[in-house]
Write a protein that holds these residues in place. Structure first.
Motif, PDB file in Angstrom:
ATOM      1  N   GLN A 187      47.267  37.862  43.114  1.00 56.18           N
ATOM      2  CA  GLN A 187      46.757  36.546  42.730  1.00 56.18           C
ATOM      3  C   GLN A 187      45.697  36.035  43.706  1.00 56.18           C
ATOM      4  O   GLN A 187      45.756  34.906  44.215  1.00 56.18           O
ATOM      5  N   GLN A 188      44.689  36.855  43.938  1.00 56.37           N
ATOM      6  CA  GLN A 188      43.603  36.490  44.854  1.00 56.37           C
ATOM      7  C   GLN A 188      42.415  35.946  44.069  1.00 56.37           C
ATOM      8  O   GLN A 188      42.000  36.511  43.061  1.00 56.37           O
ATOM      9  N   THR A 189      41.859  34.832  44.531  1.00 60.55           N
ATOM     10  CA  THR A 189      40.641  34.309  43.931  1.00 60.55           C
ATOM     11  C   THR A 189      39.449  35.154  44.380  1.00 60.55           C
ATOM     12  O   THR A 189      39.541  35.944  45.332  1.00 60.55           O
ATOM     13  N   LEU A 245      41.959  35.345  38.715  1.00 56.29           N
ATOM     14  CA  LEU A 245      42.773  35.777  39.844  1.00 56.29           C
ATOM     15  C   LEU A 245      42.968  37.285  39.754  1.00 56.29           C
ATOM     16  O   LEU A 245      43.151  37.837  38.659  1.00 56.29           O
ATOM     17  N   TYR A 246      42.965  37.952  40.901  1.00 57.82           N
ATOM     18  CA  TYR A 246      42.986  39.407  40.934  1.00 57.82           C
ATOM     19  C   TYR A 246      44.149  39.928  41.778  1.00 57.82           C
ATOM     20  O   TYR A 246      44.499  39.335  42.818  1.00 57.82           O
ATOM     21  N   SER A 270      44.506  39.221  36.616  1.00 58.94           N
ATOM     22  CA  SER A 270      45.805  38.861  36.065  1.00 58.94           C
ATOM     23  C   SER A 270      45.678  38.553  34.577  1.00 58.94           C
ATOM     24  O   SER A 270      44.729  37.900  34.142  1.00 58.94           O
TER      25      SER A 270
END
Length: 645
Positions: A277-279, A259-260, A235
């Protein structure tokens, strides 16, 4: 999988540059960013002529279609300007929408703050005029230009903001691509640094170790892999890593603080899915079973209810799309989609005289969680059609331009070209009205002719790209009005490119540097134009007149100079001479690249980009410096010195 590589600036900019220098300060002035608006509050058109002796005639009534475009020339910005003794700003105005060759009376007025305006003299050349005025002190300078033509007048206003003189602080983004031979999990990563004008920077760049993740999407039973396109993007970054799982699972290294967004697009009839918004930890346990998604089925028909074959239906919600539904011989289609609010595009097959239909995300198509199926149908309205033929001649006006590319765009779009009806689980139908767009491209035959036999009636923008062999011809834009009658033979003689000249100093310091010009509108894929700076710093570019161009200079890696962003210009048909500019001083940017374990990183690729939206950062995708770390992890680059203001 794709990662950053060492590339030249022109290649990075070939896909289009995104910044636009003209937009700076437009909202502050209250005027149309394209010019043509009346002077803003508290600003009156100047009463005295500045283009010759005597007073001009009173301002005539506004002239329809007339507009004035004011652009900064030197410095190439209206913001963060240097002020003080000897400081000045040169601006240029171009008036359009007036009769060719008509006598024009130019009036310029510059007002500082709340003070009285001062007329500024100018020596106009046709529809172009330029002025230069002093920036004695910090504050806001209100620039008003008014043009009297025989049949009316138009005017525009811009605001220039000057600050106190002193060293500038600039931000740079450094992208570091470690070599693939590194034993540690080191992903490509960006770091932001700030430098002060005139002060060389020496830094230690520390690469953070990442976490390796494996993404292997499965069907909903978890018994087989689903070949999929995978895109992983952090992000707030332009960095994208992508790949395909047809032959092997997708492997990537991620950084724990980021965050991806992860997008899966399966090859088969399974709806794409976006995990936002994945860690890094969440990616390790990301659900990889892909249910097929909600089925959307229906028909595509024309105004009579007859099936339309080979239409394509796609739903979209930002980066997330549905699968593509293609109508068969009965007009039936089916696609798969995830939950959310979607817009829709129904693409018409060629030759039927139908536009592409678009339904916006508001009110849009609601796909509720857990919905098993939706019924949808689209029907085009009865639309009258017409014919457009284009005859293209070379820049000599006689030779058929065989191989020229003609593109037409429906401009403006058509309203209410059809209806999309959606029914959720047998509930009440929702009817959405679609707007229509159309874009078509064709190559001219040996006679320089191209024919579009069946088009929805409307107005079309016609853009002609010359054949590659005609290097003197320019992009040509025309308008075709099919609203009431056919246009079977639109004459499209190709214009000639405009010569833009300039000088880069001081003296011969810039000899051998390369000046690049990129079509900023980016709608026709025109190749980048370049020129080598000759003796005395002179250069010349042949550009398409009337098109926005972004100019920059690459001094080459052998000079201790920074790349210079000249700004954005619109070349008039008669050509343009740019004011003399000096290549900026280079600022030493040295240091080393190491890991968190203190190990040096040899062979890492470094790219330095500007950050922000100011005049020094026309396009944050153009690398301002590039290099590779040595065996001891060290590097020595040169970046543009932000200098003083």
């Amino acid at each position: 999988m794709r990662a950053c590589s060492l590339v030249v600036a022109v290649a990075l900019c070939a896909g289009g540059c995104s910044a636009d220098i003209r937009s700076e300060g437009a909202n502050e002035s209250g005027s149309d960013p394209k010019g043509g608006a009346a002077p803003g509050p508290g600003i009156s058109p100047p009463a005295n002529s500045t283009s010759g002796a005597g007073a001009p005639p009173p301002m005539a009534s506004p002239l329809d279609g007339c507009s004035v475009d004011i652009t900064p020339v030197s410095p190439p910005t209206f913001t963060d300007l240097p002020s003080g003794p000897g400081r000045s700003l040169r601006v240029q105005a171009v008036v359009t929408g007036v009769e060719a060759g008509a006598p024009l009376a130019w009036q310029w007025l510059v007002r500082f703050g709340e003070g009285a305006g001062t007329p500024v003299p100018t020596s106009p050349a046709g529809n172009v005029a330029a002025v230069e005025f002093a920036l004695d002190k910090p504050g806001r300078y209100y620039i008003t230009v008014a043009v009297n033509a025989p049949r009316g007048s138009c005017s525009a206003q811009r605001i220039a903001a000057a600050g106190e003189s002193g060293p500038r602080l600039a931000s740079f983004r450094v992208r570091i691509t470690p070599p693939s031979s590194m034993p540690l999990p080191l992903p490509v990563q960006d770091q932001t640094l700030q430098v002060l004008g005139g002060k060389p920077a020496d830094v230690r760049l520390v690469l953070h170790e990442g976490i390796k993740v494996t993404l292997d999407p499965q069907d909903q039973t978890g018994t087989r892999s689903v070949p999929s396109y995978v895109r992983l993007s952090p992000s707030g970054s332009t960095l994208v890593v992508e790949g395909h799982t047809a032959r092997a699972p997708f492997l990537a290294t991620v950084l724990s603080p980021l965050l991806y967004d992860v997008l899966f697009v399966p090859d088969g009839p399974i709806a794409p899915i976006l995990h936002a918004q994945q860690t890094a930890s969440a990616l390790m346990v990301l659900p990889l079973r892909l249910p097929p998604g909600t089925a959307v089925a229906g028909r595509v028909t024309d105004a009579t209810g007859a099936a339309v074959t080979d239409a394509r239906v796609v739903l979209r919600a930002g980066a997330l799309t549905s699968t593509v539904g293609q109508s068969d011989g009965a007009g039936s289609f089916e696609l798969r989609v995830r939950e959310g609010m979607f817009s829709a595009v129904v693409s018409a097959p060629p030759g039927l005289g139908l536009p592409d239909a678009q339904v916006g995300v508001r009110p849009g198509i609601a796909v509720k969680p857990g919905a098993a199926a939706l019924a949808a149908s689209f029907q085009w309205r009865a639309l009258p059609t017409g014919r457009l033929g284009v005859i293209v001649r070379g820049s000599d006006g006689l030779t058929p331009a065989a191989g020229a590319r003609v593109r037409i765009d429906l401009d403006p779009p058509l309203n209410n070209v059809g209806t999309l009806t959606v029914r959720d689980n047998g509930g009440a139908p929702t009817t959405l009205i679609a707007t229509g767009t159309l874009r078509a491209t064709a190559l001219c035959d040996a006679f320089g002719m191209v024919d579009f036999p069946r088009l929805p009636r409307g107005r079309y923008r016609v853009m002609v790209t010359p054949p590659d062999r005609d290097t003197a011809a320019a992009l040509t834009t025309l308008t075709a009005d099919l609203t009431a009658a056919d246009v079977p033979a639109l004459a499209a003689p190709l214009g000639r490119r405009a010569r833009v000249t300039g000088v880069l100093g001081p003296g011969d310091a810039a000899v051998g540097a390369v000046v690049y010009a990129q079509d900023a509108e980016g709608d026709l894929g025109r190749a980048t134009v370049s020129a080598v700076v000759k003796a005395g710093g002179a250069f010349a570019l042949d550009l398409d007149p009337g098109r926005r161009q972004r100019l920059w200079v690459d001094p080459g890696i052998t000079r201790s100079l920074g790349r210079l962003l000249l700004g954005a210009i619109t070349a008039p048909a008669e050509g343009l001479t740019l004011p003399e500019r000096a290549l900026p001083s280079g600022l030493a940017f040295t240091g080393s690249v190491t890991t968190e374990r203190q190990g040096v990183v040899a062979g890492a690729v470094l790219q330095v980009f500007c950050e922000g939206t100011g005049p020094e950062c026309l396009d944050p995708t153009i690398p301002l410096a590039e290099g590779v770390t040595s065996g001891n992890g060290g590097f020595a680059l040169t970046v543009p010195d932000p200098g003083v203001r």
